[in-house]
Scaffold this motif. Structure first.
Motif, PDB file in Angstrom:
ATOM      1  N   ILE A 281     -14.019  36.363   9.120  1.00 45.91           N
ATOM      2  CA  ILE A 281     -14.006  36.536  10.877  1.00 45.91           C
ATOM      3  C   ILE A 281     -12.939  35.866  11.825  1.00 45.91           C
ATOM      4  CG2 ILE A 281     -15.775  37.035  12.290  1.00 45.91           C
ATOM      5  CD1 ILE A 281     -17.495  38.225   9.603  1.00 45.91           C
ATOM      6  N   TYR A 282     -12.103  35.635  11.361  1.00 46.42           N
ATOM      7  CA  TYR A 282     -11.484  34.739  12.480  1.00 46.42           C
ATOM      8  C   TYR A 282     -10.944  35.619  14.104  1.00 46.42           C
ATOM      9  CZ  TYR A 282      -9.724  33.542   7.873  1.00 46.42           C
ATOM     10  OH  TYR A 282      -8.943  32.779   6.267  1.00 46.42           O
ATOM     11  N   HIS A 283     -12.507  35.211  14.478  1.00 45.63           N
ATOM     12  CA  HIS A 283     -12.586  35.737  15.816  1.00 45.63           C
ATOM     13  C   HIS A 283     -11.453  35.561  16.873  1.00 45.63           C
ATOM     14  CE1 HIS A 283     -14.337  31.208  16.334  1.00 45.63           C
ATOM     15  NE2 HIS A 283     -13.471  31.297  17.359  1.00 45.63           N
ATOM     16  N   ASN A 284     -11.174  34.847  16.581  1.00 47.63           N
ATOM     17  CA  ASN A 284      -9.307  34.145  16.860  1.00 47.63           C
ATOM     18  C   ASN A 284      -8.437  34.944  17.186  1.00 47.63           C
ATOM     19  OD1 ASN A 284     -10.035  32.048  15.331  1.00 47.63           O
ATOM     20  ND2 ASN A 284     -10.388  30.707  16.411  1.00 47.63           N
ATOM     21  N   PHE A 285      -8.233  35.433  15.597  1.00 47.28           N
ATOM     22  CA  PHE A 285      -6.890  37.105  15.992  1.00 47.28           C
ATOM     23  C   PHE A 285      -7.597  37.728  16.582  1.00 47.28           C
ATOM     24  CE2 PHE A 285      -5.469  35.134  11.691  1.00 47.28           C
ATOM     25  CZ  PHE A 285      -5.508  34.172  11.886  1.00 47.28           C
ATOM     26  N   TYR A 286      -8.889  38.099  16.909  1.00 39.81           N
ATOM     27  CA  TYR A 286      -9.126  39.466  17.664  1.00 39.81           C
ATOM     28  C   TYR A 286      -9.287  38.935  19.193  1.00 39.81           C
ATOM     29  CZ  TYR A 286      -9.399  40.548  12.598  1.00 39.81           C
ATOM     30  OH  TYR A 286      -8.677  40.954  11.802  1.00 39.81           O
ATOM     31  N   GLU A 287      -8.661  37.931  19.425  1.00 41.03           N
ATOM     32  CA  GLU A 287      -9.237  37.456  21.048  1.00 41.03           C
ATOM     33  C   GLU A 287     -10.698  37.407  21.268  1.00 41.03           C
ATOM     34  OE1 GLU A 287      -6.181  40.349  23.631  1.00 41.03           O
ATOM     35  OE2 GLU A 287      -4.922  38.398  22.903  1.00 41.03           O
ATOM     36  N   GLY A 313     -16.297  33.953   6.515  1.00 43.44           N
ATOM     37  CA  GLY A 313     -14.881  33.394   6.383  1.00 43.44           C
ATOM     38  C   GLY A 313     -14.537  33.054   7.861  1.00 43.44           C
ATOM     39  N   ILE A 314     -14.735  31.787   8.431  1.00 47.38           N
ATOM     40  CA  ILE A 314     -14.133  30.891   9.564  1.00 47.38           C
ATOM     41  C   ILE A 314     -12.448  30.597   9.449  1.00 47.38           C
ATOM     42  CG2 ILE A 314     -15.008  29.355  11.457  1.00 47.38           C
ATOM     43  CD1 ILE A 314     -16.776  31.620  11.248  1.00 47.38           C
ATOM     44  N   TYR A 315     -11.755  30.695  10.299  1.00 46.29           N
ATOM     45  CA  TYR A 315     -10.180  30.160  10.565  1.00 46.29           C
ATOM     46  C   TYR A 315     -10.668  29.240  10.927  1.00 46.29           C
ATOM     47  CZ  TYR A 315      -5.230  30.466  10.910  1.00 46.29           C
ATOM     48  OH  TYR A 315      -4.194  30.730  11.269  1.00 46.29           O
ATOM     49  N   LEU A 316      -9.782  27.415  10.377  1.00 46.80           N
ATOM     50  CA  LEU A 316     -10.065  26.384  11.277  1.00 46.80           C
ATOM     51  C   LEU A 316      -9.563  26.328  12.136  1.00 46.80           C
ATOM     52  CD1 LEU A 316     -12.186  24.138   8.888  1.00 46.80           C
ATOM     53  CD2 LEU A 316     -13.360  24.749  10.809  1.00 46.80           C
ATOM     54  N   PRO A 317      -8.205  25.830  12.201  1.00 47.58           N
ATOM     55  CA  PRO A 317      -7.331  25.345  13.439  1.00 47.58           C
ATOM     56  C   PRO A 317      -7.695  25.113  14.474  1.00 47.58           C
ATOM     57  CG  PRO A 317      -6.009  26.464  11.709  1.00 47.58           C
ATOM     58  CD  PRO A 317      -7.354  26.505  11.057  1.00 47.58           C
ATOM     59  N   PRO A 318      -7.700  26.906  15.556  1.00 50.18           N
ATOM     60  CA  PRO A 318      -8.431  26.623  16.105  1.00 50.18           C
ATOM     61  C   PRO A 318      -9.725  26.251  16.766  1.00 50.18           C
ATOM     62  CG  PRO A 318      -7.976  29.089  16.202  1.00 50.18           C
ATOM     63  CD  PRO A 318      -7.869  27.736  14.412  1.00 50.18           C
ATOM     64  N   THR A 319     -10.201  26.527  15.969  1.00 51.99           N
ATOM     65  CA  THR A 319     -11.921  25.912  16.383  1.00 51.99           C
ATOM     66  C   THR A 319     -12.241  24.782  16.730  1.00 51.99           C
ATOM     67  OG1 THR A 319     -12.376  28.198  14.190  1.00 51.99           O
ATOM     68  CG2 THR A 319     -13.841  26.497  15.831  1.00 51.99           C
ATOM     69  N   GLN A 320     -12.511  24.595  17.647  1.00 52.55           N
ATOM     70  CA  GLN A 320     -13.288  22.899  18.006  1.00 52.55           C
ATOM     71  C   GLN A 320     -14.612  22.381  17.451  1.00 52.55           C
ATOM     72  OE1 GLN A 320     -11.066  21.513  20.559  1.00 52.55           O
ATOM     73  NE2 GLN A 320     -10.309  22.586  19.737  1.00 52.55           N
TER      74      GLN A 320
END
Ligand SMILES: [Zn+2]
Length: 362
Positions: A281-287, A313-320
Motif C-alpha cells: 500500500i505504497y500511497h506515494n505510487f498512487y499520488e 506494506g509501506i514504502y519507506l523512502p519518501p515517508t517522513q
C-alpha cells in the motif's frame, strides 16, 4: 491473545463464550497485542555477520519481529541463526514470475510471456531492463517455479516462503509512475498487455471457442481477463499445496487491494490459498496521502472476509519520520493484523529513531 486465555483472565467459564460473542469480537479487533511488524530485507553478501547482527538487533529494538529476507539460500542461512536468537521470524522472499537473467529459464525461450504486440518479454523488456516474465499458464513453468520454492523449504529454521512478482507485467502502471515513463495509461496498451503465447490463446480457445487476439479490443473481454486472473491463482494454489506439504507458511507481496490488483497486474489475490498477505500500500505510487492506507487496507480486509490475515506494506523512502505513527494508525484502523516496511536500507537514522520512540520493541 488466545480466546480461551482471554476468558480465563476475565474469570469466565467456557460456557460464557456462548453468550459473549460481541465481547470476543471487540477484543480481537481492538487488541494490539498481536499486531506484528515486518520488514523486507535486501540480500547483501558484502555485509559481515557482525554487521548483520548489529542491524537485526536494532530492528528488533524498533519492534520488528518478522523478516522477509531476499538474496536466496546463502543470505537465509546466514541470517536465520541471528534472527532466531533475537526472537524474529524469517521467511524467504523470492521472485516468482519475473525472472530477469535466470539461466535455467532462458534455456526455454517459449516459457516467456508474449505481448498483444507479439513481442516476447525475454527479448523486449517492458518498462525496465529487469522485466522478463514467465507465463503462468504453462505446465513446465508451473513445475519450475513450484520446485524453486520447495527447494528453499529445507533451510533450517525457515518459517515460510514469501512470493513477490507473482502476477503479470503491469498492464497499467500506478498513476504516480506515469510521468516517469512518459506514458498516459488510461487504457491497456498492446506492448504491455500479456500473455498472448500459444498456450494461453490455445487453452482459452479450447474453453471459450475463440481466440482472444481476434477480438477487436481484447482488453474489453471479461472472460479473457478472468482467464489470466485464474492462471496466476492456480499457480499460487499449486505452490501453496507444495509449500504446505513441507510444513512451511506461504505469503505474498501483492498490489494494494484486489480490485486494483486485478486491473493493474491481473492479481486476484483474495482467491489465493495463502497464510497471510502483504499488500504494498505504497500511497506515494498512487499520488495519495497517508490516510489512503486505511482505505486500501480496509478494501483488502473486507474482500478477504476473514480468509487469511493482511499485513499492510509501506514504502519507506519518501515517508517522513513524523508520518510513520500515522501510517501505523491507518493500517490498524483499516483492520490489518500487522505491517511491513520496504526496506531495511531505508530504516535508519531519523526513521529508525521514530520507530524506537514508539516503543514497539519493548
Ligand atoms: Zn502465456
Amino acid at each position: 491473545m488466545d480466546k480461551r486465555h482471554f476468558l480465563k483472565n476475565l474469570g469466565l467459564g467456557a460456557s460464557a463464550a456462548l453468550i459473549a460473542p460481541s465481547l470476543l469480537t471487540s477484543c480481537d479487533s481492538a487488541s494490539t497485542d498481536s499486531f506484528k511488524f515486518w520488514i523486507w530485507i535486501n540480500g547483501n553478501n558484502k555485509k559481515t555477520l557482525d554487521e548483520w547482527k548489529t542491524e537485526l538487533t536494532s530492528l528488533r529494538e524498533a519492534g520488528i519481529t518478522g523478516l522477509l529476507v531476499g538474496g536466496g539460500r546463502n543470505m537465509l542461512e546466514k541470517l536465520i541463526p541471528i534472527a532466531t536468537e533475537l526472537g524474529q521470524e524469517v521467511h524467504a522472499w523470492l521472485w516468482t514470475l519475473n525472472r530477469p537473467g535466470d539461466k535455467k529459464a532462458q534455456a526455454h525461450p517459449d516459457w516467456y510471456t508474449v505481448s498483444r504486440k507479439g513481442e516476447s518479454s525475454l527479448e523486449v523488456n517492458p518498462y525496465v531492463g529487469y522485466y522478463q516474465w514467465l507465463c503462468p499458464s504453462k505446465p513446465e513453468v508451473q513445475e519450475f517455479v513450484k520446485q524453486g520454492m520447495v527447494d528453499h523449504c529445507d533451510i533450517e529454521g525457515l518459517a515460510g516462503i514469501h512470493l513477490d512478482y507473482v502476477r503479470y507485467c503491469d498492464v497499467i502502471l500506478p498513476n504516480g509512475l506515469w510521468a516517469k515513463y512518459d506514458l498516459v495509461q488510461d487504457h491497456e496498451m498492446p506492448e504491455f498487455d500479456f500473455c498472448y503465447c500459444d498456450t494461453c490463446r490455445g487453452s482459452f480457445k479450447a474453453q471459450h471457442g475463440y481466440d482472444p487476439k481476434d477480438q477487436e479490443d481484447p482488453s474489453q473481454d471479461e472472460k479473457w481477463r478472468k482467464y489470466r486472473w485464474d492462471s496466476v491463482t492456480q499457480l499460487v494454489n499449486q505452490i501453496s499445496e507444495a509449500v504446505h506439504a513441507e510444513g512451511k507458511l506461504l505469503s505474498a507481496a501483492v498490489f494494494p487491494y484486489p480490485e486494483l490488483a486485478r486491473k493493474l497486474v491481473r492479481q486476484s489475490w483474495n482467491e489465493w490459498n495463502l497464510d497471510m498477505v502483504f499488500p504494498m500500500i505504497y500511497h506515494n505510487f498512487y499520488e495519495e496521502e497517508v490516510e489512503w492506507i486505511e482505505y486500501a487496507t480496509a478494501q483488502g480486509v473486507n474482500t478477504l472476509n476473514g480468509r487469511f490475515p493482511l499485513n499492510t506494506g509501506i514504502y519507506l523512502p519518501p515517508t517522513q519520520p513524523h508520518e510513520i505513527a500515522k501510517a501505523i494508525e491507518a493500517a490498524k484502523a483499516g483492520g490489518a493484523k500487522g505491517m511491513s516496511f520496504f526496506s531495511n536500507g531505508s530504516l535508519k537514522d531519523e526513521k529508525l529513531a521514530a520507530f524506537q520512540q514508539l516503543g514497539m520493541g519493548k
